[in-house]
Design an enzyme around this catalytic site. Sequence first.
Site, PDB file in Angstrom:
ATOM      1  N   GLY A 110       7.906   3.169   3.310  1.00 40.94           N
ATOM      2  CA  GLY A 110       8.657   4.171   4.061  1.00 40.94           C
ATOM      3  C   GLY A 110      10.123   3.805   4.045  1.00 40.94           C
ATOM      4  O   GLY A 110      10.522   2.872   3.353  1.00 40.94           O
ATOM      5  N   ALA A 111      10.917   4.535   4.812  1.00 38.11           N
ATOM      6  CA  ALA A 111      12.357   4.340   4.791  1.00 38.11           C
ATOM      7  C   ALA A 111      12.764   2.950   5.280  1.00 38.11           C
ATOM      8  O   ALA A 111      13.781   2.419   4.883  1.00 38.11           O
ATOM      9  CB  ALA A 111      13.031   5.411   5.636  1.00 38.11           C
ATOM     10  N   VAL A 128       4.076  -1.100   3.816  1.00 36.47           N
ATOM     11  CA  VAL A 128       2.799  -1.390   4.451  1.00 36.47           C
ATOM     12  C   VAL A 128       1.996  -2.217   3.453  1.00 36.47           C
ATOM     13  O   VAL A 128       1.928  -1.871   2.273  1.00 36.47           O
ATOM     14  CB  VAL A 128       2.047  -0.098   4.788  1.00 36.47           C
ATOM     15  CG1 VAL A 128       0.714  -0.412   5.428  1.00 36.47           C
ATOM     16  CG2 VAL A 128       2.881   0.769   5.703  1.00 36.47           C
ATOM     17  N   LEU A 185       0.827  -1.209   0.000  1.00 36.28           N
ATOM     18  CA  LEU A 185       0.000   0.000   0.000  1.00 36.28           C
ATOM     19  C   LEU A 185       0.860   1.258   0.000  1.00 36.28           C
ATOM     20  O   LEU A 185       0.452   2.313  -0.473  1.00 36.28           O
ATOM     21  CB  LEU A 185      -0.885   0.034   1.248  1.00 36.28           C
ATOM     22  CG  LEU A 185      -1.907  -1.088   1.382  1.00 36.28           C
ATOM     23  CD1 LEU A 185      -2.495  -1.095   2.783  1.00 36.28           C
ATOM     24  CD2 LEU A 185      -3.013  -0.911   0.362  1.00 36.28           C
ATOM     25  N   GLY A 186       2.037   1.135   0.575  1.00 39.65           N
ATOM     26  CA  GLY A 186       2.912   2.298   0.672  1.00 39.65           C
ATOM     27  C   GLY A 186       4.270   1.847   1.163  1.00 39.65           C
ATOM     28  O   GLY A 186       4.438   0.705   1.583  1.00 39.65           O
ATOM     29  N   ASP A 190       3.376   6.808   2.275  1.00 43.32           N
ATOM     30  CA  ASP A 190       4.311   7.802   2.812  1.00 43.32           C
ATOM     31  C   ASP A 190       4.642   7.576   4.276  1.00 43.32           C
ATOM     32  O   ASP A 190       4.572   8.494   5.092  1.00 43.32           O
ATOM     33  CB  ASP A 190       3.756   9.227   2.674  1.00 43.32           C
ATOM     34  CG  ASP A 190       3.407   9.548   1.247  1.00 43.32           C
ATOM     35  OD1 ASP A 190       4.115   9.043   0.359  1.00 43.32           O
ATOM     36  OD2 ASP A 190       2.425  10.271   1.033  1.00 43.32           O
TER      37      ASP A 190
END
Length: 690
Positions: free
Chosen positions: A525-526, A530, A522-523, A601
């Site tokens: 990050g660093a 997710v 879904l997304g 994000d």
Amino acid sequence: MASAIFTLMFLATMVLLQLMAVAQTDGSKPVGASITANDDAPPWLSSSGEFAFGFRQMENKDYFLLSIWYEKIPEKTVVWYAMGEDPTDDPAVSRGSKVELTADSGLVLTDPLGNRIWSSDGFQSTVSSGVMNDTGNFVLQDRNSVRLWESFTHPTDTLLPTQIMEAGGIVSSRRTETNFSLGRFQLRFLYDGNLVLNSMNLPTKFAYDAYYISGTYDASNSSNSGYQLIFNESGYMYILRRNGLREDLTKTALPTTDFYHRATLNFDGVFTQYSYPKTSSSNRSWSPVWSEPENICKFNSIWGSGACGYNSICSLSVDRRPNCTCPQEFSLLDQNDKHGSCIPKSEISCKDTGQNSSEELYDFVELRYVDYPLGDAERLENQNDEQCRKACLNDCLCGAVIFSGKDCWKKKLPLSNGRLDSGFNGNTFIKFKKGYLPPGNPGIQIPETKTGRDIKFITGIVLLVSSVFVNFILISTFCFRSSFIHRNKVANVRGENNVQSNLRSFTYKELTEATEGFKDELGRGAFGGVYKGTIKTGFTDFIAVKKLDGVVEHGEKEFKTEVNVIGQTHHKNLVRLLGFCDEGQHRLLVYEFLSNGSLADLEISGTRAILTDWACDCYRYGTLEALIQNDTEAMNDESTLERVLKVAIWCIQEVPSLRPTMRKVTQMLEGVVEVPAPPNPFPFNENSYS
Ligand SMILES: *[C@@H]1O[C@H](CO)[C@@H](O)[C@H](O)[C@H]1NC(C)=O
Ligand SMILES: *[C@@H]1O[C@H](CO)[C@@H](O)[C@H](O)[C@H]1NC(C)=O
Ligand SMILES: *[C@@H]1O[C@H](CO)[C@@H](O)[C@H](O)[C@H]1NC(C)=O
Ligand SMILES: *[C@@H]1O[C@H](CO)[C@@H](O)[C@H](O)[C@H]1NC(C)=O
Ligand SMILES: *[C@@H]1O[C@H](CO)[C@@H](O)[C@H](O)[C@H]1NC(C)=O
Ligand SMILES: *[C@@H]1O[C@H](CO)[C@@H](O)[C@H](O)[C@H]1NC(C)=O
Ligand SMILES: *[C@@H]1O[C@H](CO)[C@@H](O)[C@H](O)[C@H]1NC(C)=O
């Protein structure tokens, strides 16, 4: 023949002696060398004689500190000291203690009875020599001159030119100017690329909210994030980003040919770079070049006492250092620790009743412009200051009241985060017991200077809000129209309830199956992605699984504690955490999945970010507009709306370490704590207004 052998031996001895002489002048010491702590133990000098390694005599002349210092400066400023792992230990050792250079443990410090107190460790090879380098770095090396251990990679409270701090690096303050035990403050270079200053709990070292953040973390592109803190040989300190760009902390430095440099996290929490003229001038001293933070007195942390001790009042000195003072009717808990807590000279008590009225028993110390934000017990509205004091007088649990405008906040002792703030339009009244000491207190007087900064800042936020959330102009202007100036404090400290967490513990296998091998991302990050999944949870069929596989350096217990905190937190504006997985290397959080939003994000930067990040998820799910529209309470009440909006802006901070903790978010949403005016959430944006 015999004479030839003799000559050879003689030559060999000469060569050896020569070598040893060289070894001495280049600041190196062979294995077996030692120093014993006494009044005139000679230190080991660097080749130029600028730095010395050895025992420094303490104020109490029977104690010594194993340290490195600037030998050519009359004060012999200490730049490193041997510090045990146990933070409660005082690193000062008694007379007769000894430091020895050993082959297998490097430097070993023993007490006069021969018990080991400290040793350099963390290497496998055999040490052959130790070198006091002219940079101030003490280096242990093997016979091939491979560096095994360096004082530069084990900093205490000071950094020197040529020293580099990598992610994970920590500089810690000492207890007081003359006590080298571990102090309350830390400078940390976080894995996300930010340099932060924070206070912490002792002795557990749990880090509290940061009071300085470098802002060198870029959520959108990690190659723009900070990578190393560098103090270069010219005396410039800067944060090097992964893309090679620099964030200068030192704007201009005096030349290292003429000046010594150091950067020290002072015992009071202020990180300062200093310089010192090398050549003798009449008044030589360390002069500050720059320091952070700008105003340590403004630091708010829900935990801990703030910049000064409990009940104490912080005012900023000209050199940006905190000046801590006890209110009248209070005295220092420890006379030797001016920055420590203050205790009432006579305790107020609910048992003080009897025939006499509370008016006869108590009075108030008035502290003008003094504020103790956070941690309020009650909020009373539409009061005058007389009514406000009276409310406290008649409440035997009330220790102080803060009165501002028409609002009155009751407080319990001890008070924290106390500060003298010329921008604060209010007074603190502290209750004290009469008859013990002469009353009559003028309170702290300061000239009234209106700070234009706050107003500019607020205007900036209004502009920002309207520029960033274009579809949001109406609500934001309505919200920020009037009430930013008044103090937004609220009643009721929320009780710590020990509700059994209803979080479910998932196995990694379960989550792998639920997400079909983490297929549907879904997304990202660093530190990981997710993923959407399906599982019967009792609440919902769809879940969003957040992988925290990069966050392994954090303790298991810490992870569980924080997850527990989130688990006990429910709020209509927040996404619900359903469970977690904590299995070996695998750490995952399982959220309910909302189909109209996305968990894109996301950035994770350590355990704290698990909390902060979650706060963000809730707001990133939908537009702020949708969020507020669904919240009828917020729509109908201007101050609630303002609060929710401000929390939202805190939550969407681009710099994750600025985002509030989950605990703070719920407290702010529920109005338990004041919601401070949030900074510009997009500091890296070109259209930045802050
Ligand atoms: C001393 O430090 C300088 C600069 O970092 C380095 O070039 C030199 O090799 C060091 N000497 C030793 C013996 O480690
Ligand atoms: C230094 O501070 C520590 C911790 O407060 C204390 O235990 C120790 O006695 C102090 N040392 C001296 C020399 O005052
Ligand atoms: C990240 O930034 C670097 C330079 O700062 C740039 O070369 C690279 O293309 C950027 N990557 C992305 C994904 O934007
Ligand atoms: C040290 O850093 C400053 C600022 O980034 C730079 O101007 C200077 O050239 C650097 N010095 C060396 C020796 O690299
Ligand atoms: C020496 O002290 C005087 C007065 O205290 C001050 O004006 C001057 O700047 C100082 N000089 C240096 C080199 O610090
Ligand atoms: C600290 O604050 C107190 C009270 O405001 C003041 O009397 C004192 O002069 C200040 N000390 C310094 C060093 O600024
Ligand atoms: C009440 O106050 C009077 C003087 O105002 C004092 O003498 C007496 O001890 C007080 N009684 C109590 C119970 O505090």
